[in-house]
Design an enzyme around this catalytic site. Structure first.
Site, mmCIF file in Angstrom:
data_model
loop_
_atom_site.group_PDB
_atom_site.id
_atom_site.type_symbol
_atom_site.label_atom_id
_atom_site.label_comp_id
_atom_site.label_asym_id
_atom_site.label_seq_id
_atom_site.Cartn_x
_atom_site.Cartn_y
_atom_site.Cartn_z
ATOM 1 N N GLU A 12 29.975 52.685 26.515
ATOM 2 C CA GLU A 12 30.165 53.449 27.755
ATOM 3 C C GLU A 12 30.790 54.824 27.518
ATOM 4 O O GLU A 12 30.793 55.642 28.422
ATOM 5 C CB GLU A 12 31.002 52.610 28.738
ATOM 6 C CG GLU A 12 30.244 51.358 29.185
ATOM 7 C CD GLU A 12 31.097 50.357 29.951
ATOM 8 O OE1 GLU A 12 30.556 49.669 30.822
ATOM 9 O OE2 GLU A 12 32.307 50.224 29.670
ATOM 10 N N GLY A 78 26.988 43.942 36.640
ATOM 11 C CA GLY A 78 26.002 42.951 37.053
ATOM 12 C C GLY A 78 25.660 43.193 38.524
ATOM 13 O O GLY A 78 26.544 43.485 39.333
ATOM 14 N N MET A 175 34.414 44.443 35.682
ATOM 15 C CA MET A 175 35.722 43.895 35.335
ATOM 16 C C MET A 175 36.865 44.919 35.341
ATOM 17 O O MET A 175 37.971 44.590 34.912
ATOM 18 C CB MET A 175 35.622 43.175 33.975
ATOM 19 C CG MET A 175 34.565 42.081 33.996
ATOM 20 S SD MET A 175 34.241 41.291 32.411
ATOM 21 C CE MET A 175 35.683 40.255 32.234
ATOM 22 N N GLU A 176 36.603 46.138 35.813
ATOM 23 C CA GLU A 176 37.653 47.166 35.740
ATOM 24 C C GLU A 176 37.806 48.031 36.990
ATOM 25 O O GLU A 176 38.900 48.534 37.280
ATOM 26 C CB GLU A 176 37.397 48.134 34.557
ATOM 27 C CG GLU A 176 37.425 47.495 33.182
ATOM 28 C CD GLU A 176 36.121 46.833 32.796
ATOM 29 O OE1 GLU A 176 35.060 47.189 33.374
ATOM 30 O OE2 GLU A 176 36.134 45.946 31.927
ATOM 31 N N ASP A 199 22.488 43.780 34.201
ATOM 32 C CA ASP A 199 22.062 42.373 34.337
ATOM 33 C C ASP A 199 22.228 41.965 35.799
ATOM 34 O O ASP A 199 22.795 42.709 36.589
ATOM 35 C CB ASP A 199 22.919 41.468 33.435
ATOM 36 C CG ASP A 199 24.406 41.597 33.757
ATOM 37 O OD1 ASP A 199 25.084 42.401 33.114
ATOM 38 O OD2 ASP A 199 24.880 40.941 34.700
HETATM 39 N N1 ADE Z 1 29.511 43.906 33.451
HETATM 40 C C1 ADE Z 1 28.173 43.911 33.261
HETATM 41 N N2 ADE Z 1 27.630 42.778 33.713
HETATM 42 C C2 ADE Z 1 28.637 42.036 34.221
HETATM 43 C C3 ADE Z 1 28.712 40.750 34.796
HETATM 44 N N3 ADE Z 1 27.617 40.011 34.958
HETATM 45 N N4 ADE Z 1 29.923 40.296 35.181
HETATM 46 C C4 ADE Z 1 31.028 41.046 34.999
HETATM 47 N N5 ADE Z 1 31.016 42.254 34.438
HETATM 48 C C5 ADE Z 1 29.836 42.755 34.044
#
Ligand code: ADE
Length: 232
Positions: A12, A78, A175-176, A199
């Protein structure tokens, strides 16, 4: 003025580091901070590491020690909104922690006990700029403004994604972002989070993530650089 730019992982931030000139490196709390210049702007680019604790530490240091007066976050996520596909872009309108749960004490899901807010709004001017740049620079991908949900969980479960969409009306999960958003909000520093979808947070999320992380991170990078080109 210094603009702070955060990514959680190497993928990133590596393109940003190669676009920078006059780089100097400083390490604080095990986090590497790179001061330099991109498109005439003084920037500090850093890799926070994964998760809300790492992101919080990183952001507070960026503000205190490097005097960042704006914070941009670049990375992948995601999809939670079922209409989103790999490579699509989410620009944060606001962020919240989907794993904050004090419901046993009577608080709402996601609500931070004894705090006056738990949804952290991104800066309107940065959202507008990110949106304009995305329209100009990103082809063949959807671009939406939406809610970013953060938790200390890599989500890889279709049922969980459905719940996140229904409960919190999120566009994507990562997650951030909400940690960066909360720290910026508590310090009165404008921010925006840019995420490109790697994803669909479902049963294929782990393999899709590995396959598409670089592609998605590059889409997000393009927007950050475009924003720096157009910022006065
Ligand atoms: N970052 C990218 N894909 C993610 C996911 N499925 N869950 C949490 N953080 C992510």
């Amino acid at each position: 003025m210094t603009i702070g730019i955060i990514g959680a992982m190497n993928e990133e931030i590596e393109a940003l580091l190669s676009s920078m000139i006059d780089i100097t490196k400083e390490v604080k709390a095990e986090i590497e901070y790179y001061r330099g210049v991109i498109n005439g702007h003084n920037v500090v680019v850093c890799k926070s590491g994964v998760g809300k604790v790492n992101a919080s530490i990183c952001t507070q240091i960026l503000i205190d020690r490097f005097q960042a007066s704006k914070v941009l976050f670049t990375g992948v996520a995601g999809a939670v909104d079922p209409t989103l596909n790999i490579g699509d872009i989410v620009i944060s309108v606001d962020c919240m922690q989907h794993d904050m749960d004090a419901t046993a004490l009577g608080f709402k899901e996601g609500e931070i006990p004894f705090m006056d807010r738990f949804i952290f709004k991104a800066d309107d001017a940065l959202i507008t700029l990110a949106s304009k740049v995305s329209d100009e620079e990103v082809n063949n991908q959807a671009i939406i403004k939406g809610r970013i949900l953060s938790g200390d969980q890599f989500v890889a479960n279709r049922e969980k994604v459905k719940q996140l969409f229904e409960k919190f009306e999120g566009s994507c999960t990562e997650m951030e972002g909400a940690a960066v958003a909360q720290v910026c909000s508590m310090n009165n520093v404008p921010f925006v989070i840019i995420r490109s979808i790697s994803d669909k947070a479902d049963g294929s999320a782990n393999s899709n993530f590995l396959e598409f992380v670089k592609y998605a991170a590059d889409n997000s990078y393009k927007i950050i650089v475009g924003m720096l080109e157009r910022m006065s």
